[in-house]
Design a protein around this motif. Structure first.
Motif, PDB file in Angstrom:
ATOM      1  N   ILE A 164       3.032   0.721   3.331  1.00 55.00           N
ATOM      2  CA  ILE A 164       2.857  -0.242   4.493  1.00 55.00           C
ATOM      3  C   ILE A 164       2.728  -1.348   3.744  1.00 55.00           C
ATOM      4  N   GLY A 196       2.007  -4.906  13.676  1.00 52.09           N
ATOM      5  CA  GLY A 196       2.881  -3.829  12.943  1.00 52.09           C
ATOM      6  C   GLY A 196       4.073  -4.004  13.612  1.00 52.09           C
ATOM      7  N   GLU A 250       1.784  -5.507   3.962  1.00 51.92           N
ATOM      8  CA  GLU A 250       0.959  -6.544   4.681  1.00 51.92           C
ATOM      9  C   GLU A 250       1.236  -7.949   4.293  1.00 51.92           C
ATOM     10  N   SER A 299      -2.923   2.896  10.166  1.00 50.74           N
ATOM     11  CA  SER A 299      -3.483   1.334  10.214  1.00 50.74           C
ATOM     12  C   SER A 299      -4.608   1.378  11.113  1.00 50.74           C
ATOM     13  N   TYR A 318       0.918  -1.216  -0.141  1.00 44.97           N
ATOM     14  CA  TYR A 318      -0.129   0.095  -0.143  1.00 44.97           C
ATOM     15  C   TYR A 318       0.857   1.292  -0.133  1.00 44.97           C
ATOM     16  N   ALA A 348      -3.269  -9.322  14.249  1.00 41.76           N
ATOM     17  CA  ALA A 348      -2.728  -8.575  13.335  1.00 41.76           C
ATOM     18  C   ALA A 348      -1.697  -7.505  13.852  1.00 41.76           C
ATOM     19  N   TYR A 390       2.314  -6.135   9.387  1.00 45.89           N
ATOM     20  CA  TYR A 390       2.227  -4.930   8.808  1.00 45.89           C
ATOM     21  C   TYR A 390       3.708  -4.299   9.062  1.00 45.89           C
ATOM     22  N   TYR A 391       4.283  -3.744   7.878  1.00 47.08           N
ATOM     23  CA  TYR A 391       5.725  -3.128   8.013  1.00 47.08           C
ATOM     24  C   TYR A 391       5.771  -1.738   7.111  1.00 47.08           C
ATOM     25  N   VAL A 429      -4.583  -3.311  15.414  1.00 49.23           N
ATOM     26  CA  VAL A 429      -3.341  -3.596  15.306  1.00 49.23           C
ATOM     27  C   VAL A 429      -2.501  -3.577  16.331  1.00 49.23           C
ATOM     28  N   LEU A 478       2.321   3.744  11.137  1.00 51.59           N
ATOM     29  CA  LEU A 478       1.434   2.665  11.939  1.00 51.59           C
ATOM     30  C   LEU A 478       0.108   3.399  12.479  1.00 51.59           C
TER      31      LEU A 478
END
Length: 427
Positions: free
Chosen positions: A103, A156, A105, A184, A65, A154, A228-229, A188, A180
Motif C-alpha cells: 500500500i 484510497g 501513501e 487501512s 508499506y 485521506a 492510498y493506493y 479512509v 484497503l
C-alpha cells in the motif's frame, strides 16, 4: 509498447529490455516523457518524469508499506494440460513468482484522466502497469487550466485504467478494495468509478455509504492531501522463466490479493446468500453471446452434450450481464466444472473452490495468460482445447470433431478430480 514488442519476440524478456532502453536509464533526463510538468521551476526538468513500477528510490512525498511476501516465493507448476497435440503458440504456463504487494501513501498528489492516473507536480507513476502507460490521458489531465478538485480527507483509490471491463474491475479494482478494507483505517474514504454498474452493489456489500467518493474525471484533476493506493510489483526471483516477463502480467494481481478477494466475497455469500445442502452441483458454461467477439458458434450443441453427460448436475449457460457480483460469486463457488473461452466473465473463476477444473478455449495465438494466472493462483486445474481457438476479435467455432475433443477433455478433467464435495455439507 511492451505489449507490441512482446508480440513480436519469442521470449518477452526481450520486450522488457527494449522498454528499459526506451526509458533511457543512465541519461541525465532519464524518464522525461515530453508532457509539461505542473511546476517546471521545482522539477528536475520542465517535463514530467515517468516512474516505471515501484523499484528504486521513491520521491519524498511517497511512502511504501509492504504487505506480502516476507521472502521471494513462487506458485504453480508446469503447463496447462491438453489431450490434443499442442503447438508452442498454445502453451499455457502455470508457474509464477508471487508479486510484492504494497500500500502506497502519497502526499499532495493528483488523480486524473479516465483511468485514474496518479501524478504529482513532477512525476507520473505507472505502478504495476509499467509499460502500459496512457500518456495521452496524462497530457489532458495535467494540462494548464484543467480544473482542480481538492480533497482534504485521506482517501484510497481502486480506479483501474479500464474499470468498465469486468475483468479489470473485479480482478484489479476489487483486489485493491479488499486490501484497503483489510489494511487501512476505517476512516479512509474510497474512490470508486462512476460509470460502473457494480458500484452501487459494492456500497451495499461492504458498508461504504459513509466512505464513498465517486470519481468524475470530467470535473478535472483531483488533488489529494493524502492518497492510498494498493498495488503489486513483478519480481524476478525465484523463477526466471521467460513468461515471468509477459507484458500482460501488468493486469495480474498478486496471489495474496486474489485470495483475500475470494475470502471476503465468500464471507459475503455465507452472510447474505448461504450455500444449501440441497443445492445441486453446477457446471458453468461461460457464454459471450451478449457481445460481438469470441462467441462460440455451436454453443447449443455443447450445452446438450454437457447436460447429457452431467445428468445429475445443473448445467448453467452463464451470461455475466445478467447477474450481480454476489450472484456470480455464489454460482462459481458451487461449480464442479467451468467451460469457456477468453472473456471478462471467466474472471469469476477467482471464486471457485480449489481443484475445480477449468476447460479453456484459448486465443490464437495464446498471448494473454490472465486466466491461466488465475487458475494457478487459486489452485484450479486448467485444461486447454486448441481445436476450439480464435483470434481476439473473431469467434470460436465448434465442429463435430472439436466438440468431441471438448467432451474428452471434460471427462478427463472431471474424472481426475477428487469426488465433488460441498463446502457446506455440515448444514
Amino acid at each position: 509498447m511492451a505489449n507490441i514488442v512482446g508480440h513480436c519476440t519469442k521470449h518477452t524478456e526481450e520486450a522488457a529490455e527494449f522498454v528499459g532502453r526506451c526509458m533511457c536509464e543512465g541519461f541525465p533526463n532519464c524518464g522525461d516523457i515530453g508532457v509539461p510538468s505542473l511546476r517546471p521551476e521545482s522539477c528536475p526538468s520542465k517535463f514530467f518524469r515517468i516512474k516505471v513500477g515501484w523499484q528504486g528510490t521513491l520521491p519524498d512525498n511517497v511512502k511504501m508499506y509492504k504487505l506480502y511476501p516476507p521472502a521471494p516465493e513462487s506458485y504453480g507448476s508446469g503447463f496447462a494440460r491438453s489431450l490434443e497435440p499442442m503447438d508452442e503458440k498454445f502453451s499455457v504456463p502455470l508457474v509464477y513468482n508471487e508479486k510484492d504487494t504494497f500500500i502506497f501513501e502519497f502526499h499532495d498528489v493528483y488523480v486524473g484522466g479516465e483511468g485514474g492516473l496518479i501524478f504529482d507536480d513532477c512525476h507520473y507513476y505507472t505502478g504495476g502497469h509499467r509499460g502500459d502507460a496512457p500518456l495521452g490521458a496524462l497530457t489532458e489531465a495535467a494540462r494548464a487550466g484543467n480544473p482542480v478538485v481538492p480533497i482534504h480527507v485521506a482517501t484510497g483509490t481502486i480506479i483501474s485504467q479500464t474499470h468498465n471491463n469486468y475483468y479489470h474491475f473485479l480482478i484489479e479494482g476489487m483486489s485493491r478494495l479488499v486490501l484497503l478494507l483489510r489494511h487501512s483505517s476505517p476512516q479512509v474514504r474510497v474512490l470508486v468509478p462512476e460509470e460502473n454498474r457494480f458500484t452501487a452493489e459494492l456500497v451495499s456489500l461492504f458498508d461504504l455509504e459513509d466512505r464513498l467518493l465517486v470519481y468524475r474525471p470530467e470535473l478535472g484533476r483531483y488533488q489529494f492531501d493524502m492518497l492510498y493506493y494498493p498495488d503489486w510489483e513483478r519480481v524476478d526471483a525465484p523463477r526466471t522463466d521467460y513468461y515471468q516477463y509477459d507484458p500482460w502480467a501488468a493486469y495480474q494481481p498478486s496471489r495474496f490479493a486474489l485470495r483475500l478477494l475470494q475470502e471476503m466475497m465468500w464471507e459475503k455469500v455465507d452472510a447474505l446468500a448461504p450455500m444449501l445442502a440441497s443445492d445441486p452441483d453446477v457446471v458453468v458454461v461461460v457464454s459471450r453471446r451478449d457481445v460481438n467477439s469470441r462467441n462460440l458458434i455451436g454453443e447449443d450443441r455443447l450445452l446438450s452434450a454437457l447436460r447429457k453427460h452431467f445428468a445429475q448436475a445443473d448445467v448453467v449457460l452463464f451470461v455475466g450481464t445478467d447477474h450481480t457480483i454476489l450472484e456470480q460469486a455464489r454460482l462459481f463457488r458451487r461449480a464442479i466444472l467451468v467451460v469457456g473461452g477468453h472473456g471478462a466473465s471467466l474472471a469469476n473463476i477467482v471464486f471457485c473452490k480449489p481443484n475445480t477444473p477449468v476447460v479453456l478455449h484459448p486465443l490464437k495465438p495464446n498471448v494473454d495468460q490472465n486466466f491461466a494466472h488465475l487458475c494457478s493462483a487459486m489452485d484450479l486445474q486448467l485444461y486447454v482445447v486448441p481445436s476450439v481457438s480464435a483470434a481476439f476479435h473473431q469467434n470460436y467455432t465448434l465442429t463435430s470433431e472439436s466438440l468431441s475433443a471438448v467432451m474428452r477433455t471434460v471427462r478427463e478433467a472431471t474424472g481426475n478430480q477428487s469426488p465433488a464435495t460441498h463446502d457446506h455439507d455440515e448444514v
